[in-house]
Design a protein around this motif. Sequence first.
Motif, PDB file in Angstrom:
ATOM      1  N   ALA A  76       0.826  -1.206   0.000  1.00  0.00           N
ATOM      2  CA  ALA A  76       0.000   0.000   0.000  1.00  0.00           C
ATOM      3  C   ALA A  76       0.861   1.258   0.000  1.00  0.00           C
ATOM      4  O   ALA A  76       0.571   2.230  -0.704  1.00  0.00           O
ATOM      5  CB  ALA A  76      -0.927   0.000   1.217  1.00  0.00           C
ATOM      6  N   GLN A  77       1.919   1.228   0.789  1.00  0.00           N
ATOM      7  CA  GLN A  77       2.804   2.392   0.856  1.00  0.00           C
ATOM      8  C   GLN A  77       3.536   2.619  -0.460  1.00  0.00           C
ATOM      9  O   GLN A  77       3.846   3.767  -0.820  1.00  0.00           O
ATOM     10  CB  GLN A  77       3.806   2.229   1.998  1.00  0.00           C
ATOM     11  CG  GLN A  77       3.245   2.545   3.373  1.00  0.00           C
ATOM     12  CD  GLN A  77       2.757   3.979   3.468  1.00  0.00           C
ATOM     13  OE1 GLN A  77       3.462   4.919   3.132  1.00  0.00           O
ATOM     14  NE2 GLN A  77       1.525   4.149   3.923  1.00  0.00           N
ATOM     15  N   TRP A  78       3.830   1.552  -1.173  1.00  0.00           N
ATOM     16  CA  TRP A  78       4.482   1.703  -2.477  1.00  0.00           C
ATOM     17  C   TRP A  78       3.623   2.563  -3.404  1.00  0.00           C
ATOM     18  O   TRP A  78       4.102   3.509  -4.026  1.00  0.00           O
ATOM     19  CB  TRP A  78       4.744   0.336  -3.110  1.00  0.00           C
ATOM     20  CG  TRP A  78       5.312   0.443  -4.507  1.00  0.00           C
ATOM     21  CD1 TRP A  78       4.617   0.567  -5.676  1.00  0.00           C
ATOM     22  CD2 TRP A  78       6.691   0.481  -4.856  1.00  0.00           C
ATOM     23  NE1 TRP A  78       5.473   0.671  -6.734  1.00  0.00           N
ATOM     24  CE2 TRP A  78       6.756   0.624  -6.264  1.00  0.00           C
ATOM     25  CE3 TRP A  78       7.877   0.411  -4.127  1.00  0.00           C
ATOM     26  CZ2 TRP A  78       7.969   0.689  -6.953  1.00  0.00           C
ATOM     27  CZ3 TRP A  78       9.080   0.474  -4.811  1.00  0.00           C
ATOM     28  CH2 TRP A  78       9.118   0.604  -6.210  1.00  0.00           C
ATOM     29  N   ILE A  79       2.333   2.237  -3.458  1.00  0.00           N
ATOM     30  CA  ILE A  79       1.420   2.971  -4.339  1.00  0.00           C
ATOM     31  C   ILE A  79       1.305   4.430  -3.907  1.00  0.00           C
ATOM     32  O   ILE A  79       1.415   5.355  -4.716  1.00  0.00           O
ATOM     33  CB  ILE A  79       0.042   2.296  -4.349  1.00  0.00           C
ATOM     34  CG1 ILE A  79       0.155   0.881  -4.930  1.00  0.00           C
ATOM     35  CG2 ILE A  79      -0.958   3.125  -5.140  1.00  0.00           C
ATOM     36  CD1 ILE A  79      -1.111   0.058  -4.795  1.00  0.00           C
ATOM     37  N   LYS A  80       1.104   4.660  -2.616  1.00  0.00           N
ATOM     38  CA  LYS A  80       0.945   6.019  -2.106  1.00  0.00           C
ATOM     39  C   LYS A  80       2.238   6.817  -2.252  1.00  0.00           C
ATOM     40  O   LYS A  80       2.223   7.979  -2.675  1.00  0.00           O
ATOM     41  CB  LYS A  80       0.516   5.981  -0.636  1.00  0.00           C
ATOM     42  CG  LYS A  80      -0.874   5.433  -0.394  1.00  0.00           C
ATOM     43  CD  LYS A  80      -1.202   5.405   1.088  1.00  0.00           C
ATOM     44  CE  LYS A  80      -1.235   6.801   1.687  1.00  0.00           C
ATOM     45  NZ  LYS A  80      -1.598   6.761   3.122  1.00  0.00           N
ATOM     46  N   ARG A  81       3.343   6.177  -1.905  1.00  0.00           N
ATOM     47  CA  ARG A  81       4.632   6.886  -1.930  1.00  0.00           C
ATOM     48  C   ARG A  81       5.019   7.292  -3.343  1.00  0.00           C
ATOM     49  O   ARG A  81       5.379   8.451  -3.605  1.00  0.00           O
ATOM     50  CB  ARG A  81       5.717   5.991  -1.322  1.00  0.00           C
ATOM     51  CG  ARG A  81       7.097   6.630  -1.264  1.00  0.00           C
ATOM     52  CD  ARG A  81       8.108   5.695  -0.631  1.00  0.00           C
ATOM     53  NE  ARG A  81       8.326   4.497  -1.422  1.00  0.00           N
ATOM     54  CZ  ARG A  81       7.923   3.292  -1.061  1.00  0.00           C
ATOM     55  NH1 ARG A  81       7.275   3.118   0.075  1.00  0.00           N
ATOM     56  NH2 ARG A  81       8.164   2.246  -1.828  1.00  0.00           N
ATOM     57  N   GLU A  82       4.946   6.326  -4.261  1.00  0.00           N
ATOM     58  CA  GLU A  82       5.354   6.636  -5.636  1.00  0.00           C
ATOM     59  C   GLU A  82       4.411   7.647  -6.285  1.00  0.00           C
ATOM     60  O   GLU A  82       4.839   8.492  -7.078  1.00  0.00           O
ATOM     61  CB  GLU A  82       5.408   5.344  -6.457  1.00  0.00           C
ATOM     62  CG  GLU A  82       6.459   4.346  -5.961  1.00  0.00           C
ATOM     63  CD  GLU A  82       7.829   4.954  -5.816  1.00  0.00           C
ATOM     64  OE1 GLU A  82       8.310   5.577  -6.791  1.00  0.00           O
ATOM     65  OE2 GLU A  82       8.429   4.838  -4.725  1.00  0.00           O
ATOM     66  N   GLY A  83       3.127   7.583  -5.928  1.00  0.00           N
ATOM     67  CA  GLY A  83       2.171   8.545  -6.464  1.00  0.00           C
ATOM     68  C   GLY A  83       2.451   9.956  -5.968  1.00  0.00           C
ATOM     69  O   GLY A  83       2.412  10.925  -6.745  1.00  0.00           O
ATOM     70  N   ALA A  84       2.751  10.077  -4.679  1.00  0.00           N
ATOM     71  CA  ALA A  84       3.045  11.395  -4.105  1.00  0.00           C
ATOM     72  C   ALA A  84       4.334  11.972  -4.675  1.00  0.00           C
ATOM     73  O   ALA A  84       4.437  13.178  -4.915  1.00  0.00           O
ATOM     74  CB  ALA A  84       3.140  11.287  -2.584  1.00  0.00           C
ATOM     75  N   ARG A  85       5.306  11.114  -4.890  1.00  0.00           N
ATOM     76  CA  ARG A  85       6.571  11.582  -5.461  1.00  0.00           C
ATOM     77  C   ARG A  85       6.391  12.031  -6.907  1.00  0.00           C
ATOM     78  O   ARG A  85       6.967  13.031  -7.331  1.00  0.00           O
ATOM     79  CB  ARG A  85       7.612  10.470  -5.372  1.00  0.00           C
ATOM     80  CG  ARG A  85       8.092  10.180  -3.952  1.00  0.00           C
ATOM     81  CD  ARG A  85       9.019   8.978  -3.908  1.00  0.00           C
ATOM     82  NE  ARG A  85       9.636   8.825  -2.592  1.00  0.00           N
ATOM     83  CZ  ARG A  85      10.502   7.863  -2.281  1.00  0.00           C
ATOM     84  NH1 ARG A  85      10.831   6.942  -3.203  1.00  0.00           N
ATOM     85  NH2 ARG A  85      11.036   7.793  -1.076  1.00  0.00           N
ATOM     86  N   GLU A  86       5.581  11.285  -7.636  1.00  0.00           N
ATOM     87  CA  GLU A  86       5.357  11.628  -9.041  1.00  0.00           C
ATOM     88  C   GLU A  86       4.653  12.980  -9.164  1.00  0.00           C
ATOM     89  O   GLU A  86       4.980  13.786 -10.058  1.00  0.00           O
ATOM     90  CB  GLU A  86       4.525  10.535  -9.710  1.00  0.00           C
ATOM     91  CG  GLU A  86       4.337  10.747 -11.207  1.00  0.00           C
ATOM     92  CD  GLU A  86       3.561   9.615 -11.857  1.00  0.00           C
ATOM     93  OE1 GLU A  86       3.220   9.751 -13.047  1.00  0.00           O
ATOM     94  OE2 GLU A  86       3.287   8.594 -11.174  1.00  0.00           O
ATOM     95  N   LYS A  87       3.712  13.254  -8.264  1.00  0.00           N
ATOM     96  CA  LYS A  87       2.993  14.529  -8.313  1.00  0.00           C
ATOM     97  C   LYS A  87       3.927  15.706  -8.038  1.00  0.00           C
ATOM     98  O   LYS A  87       3.724  16.800  -8.558  1.00  0.00           O
ATOM     99  CB  LYS A  87       1.861  14.519  -7.284  1.00  0.00           C
ATOM    100  CG  LYS A  87       0.693  13.618  -7.657  1.00  0.00           C
ATOM    101  CD  LYS A  87      -0.386  13.661  -6.573  1.00  0.00           C
ATOM    102  CE  LYS A  87      -1.542  12.734  -6.917  1.00  0.00           C
ATOM    103  NZ  LYS A  87      -2.594  12.737  -5.852  1.00  0.00           N
TER     104      LYS A  87
END
Length: 491
Positions: free
Chosen positions: A33-44
């Motif tokens: 779950a953190q992978w999805i949230k973390r990578e999404g936040a970094r991409e933004k």
Amino acid sequence: MGLTTSTKPFKERIADSKKDEFMQKAVAKAQDAQWIKREGAREKLGNWEEWRDLGEAIRQHTVAYLPDYLEQFSDNVAKQGGHVFFAQTAQEAQDYVKKIILEKEAKKVVKSKSMVTTEVDIDPMLLGLDDVNVMETDLAEFILQMDDWDEPSHIVFPSLHKNREQIREVFEKKLGYKGDNDPKNLANCARETMRQFFLEADVGITGCNFAIADNGMINLDTNEGNADLTISIPKTQIVLMGMERIVPTMKEAEVLDNLLARSAVGQSLTTYVTFAGRKLVDESDGPEDYHVVILDNGRSNALGGVFQSVLQCIRCGSCLNVCPVYRHIGGHGYGSIYPGPIGAVLSPILGGYKQFKELPFASSLCGACTSTCPVKIPLHELLIEHRKVMTDDLKMMRGFDDVQMRVIGLGTQSPFLFNSALRVAHTGLGVLSTKKNISVENMYQFGGFVNKGPGLVKGWTDVRDLPRPPKYKDSFKKWYQLHKAGEINND
């Protein structure tokens, strides 16, 4: 507790972790779950690698000039009427906090989440004082306190190893809770318990994400607001911080807050980003008596050497969330309040190799931790450096394992011995092999797999299939010799 969370030997801790299926599933779920949230936040955020470069540059610069920035910070705290104490050891930090508590005749102490306060055993010290009550106000830490001070298992998510039914049972037993296991209802129960304690607290104790050198303020990043209450309500505040947790100005703090939030919880910014210090004349709340304890406790061991880059850490826990070893053994397997890759590097520096000699080897060296670190600490390279120190400098690996490795080294560097081993491998390992139903074509065509390997091999065969070697005439080496000689048709 202090730096060490368990008195059990490393192998016993690992055995316990392997049995804890719920913990393993919880960690795996959290990592995914953190992978999805973390990578999404970094991409933004955009240009993430450039942000990492900037974060690394800020932390490297600060650590390189650490004495100067610590002196500047201390002077600015003093100008505001605060007090700074430099603690060389955990005992010195603990003694200073104890002195303040006794001077204030404090009866109730509230604490926000802080790894440093755990590192120096503040809670047990407070609990040992007459008529002093202490309450952890971070929800996860509160849960652990209610469960007889259970050990944390993650830097950012301390109660990751518990499910909501277990928490409900703890609240029922300790707080008289009668509701269901809905997280909202459990959180409300905790909130009601804490709120009254907040209003009656004499002293608040917090950690520090970053200290701002040029204005003497501390920076806290939280999601629950408990740290703000800990700072605002009690008349006395004590801040404990590792000596490396400092930045030159607010500008650098802003960069690191952005990196921290995205890497720790996958958010653009944490719910509460607080900059605080001693209460000013025109302010309605805040501490009138303000103390900052700056802790060394072994950190200076890393300065000026190969391990200096570990002091760049901003405690985001991102390395834990990608580590395959942490995924299988959880936080308790490490036996340190700092688990995962960062703990495997930091714990031997703070606590010594004798206490944490196994941790640098609790890694596959896959490099995922290094790749995700927002301030570009070369974690897997530092783990290798630890192994070098223990093996070459301290001669700590001179037991039977070392003898086995030397024998293997001699065998693999000698063509004659290596070729001889290939000739007898099939027969020699036959007594250690067992048959198994074929699940992958040709994997066990040579007579099963080794499931009870001797010595160092046992660590592999306990958890993996090791196919039995083929007969020498069927080996790749023999095939290659025939192929090179033109005796095998390429068609």
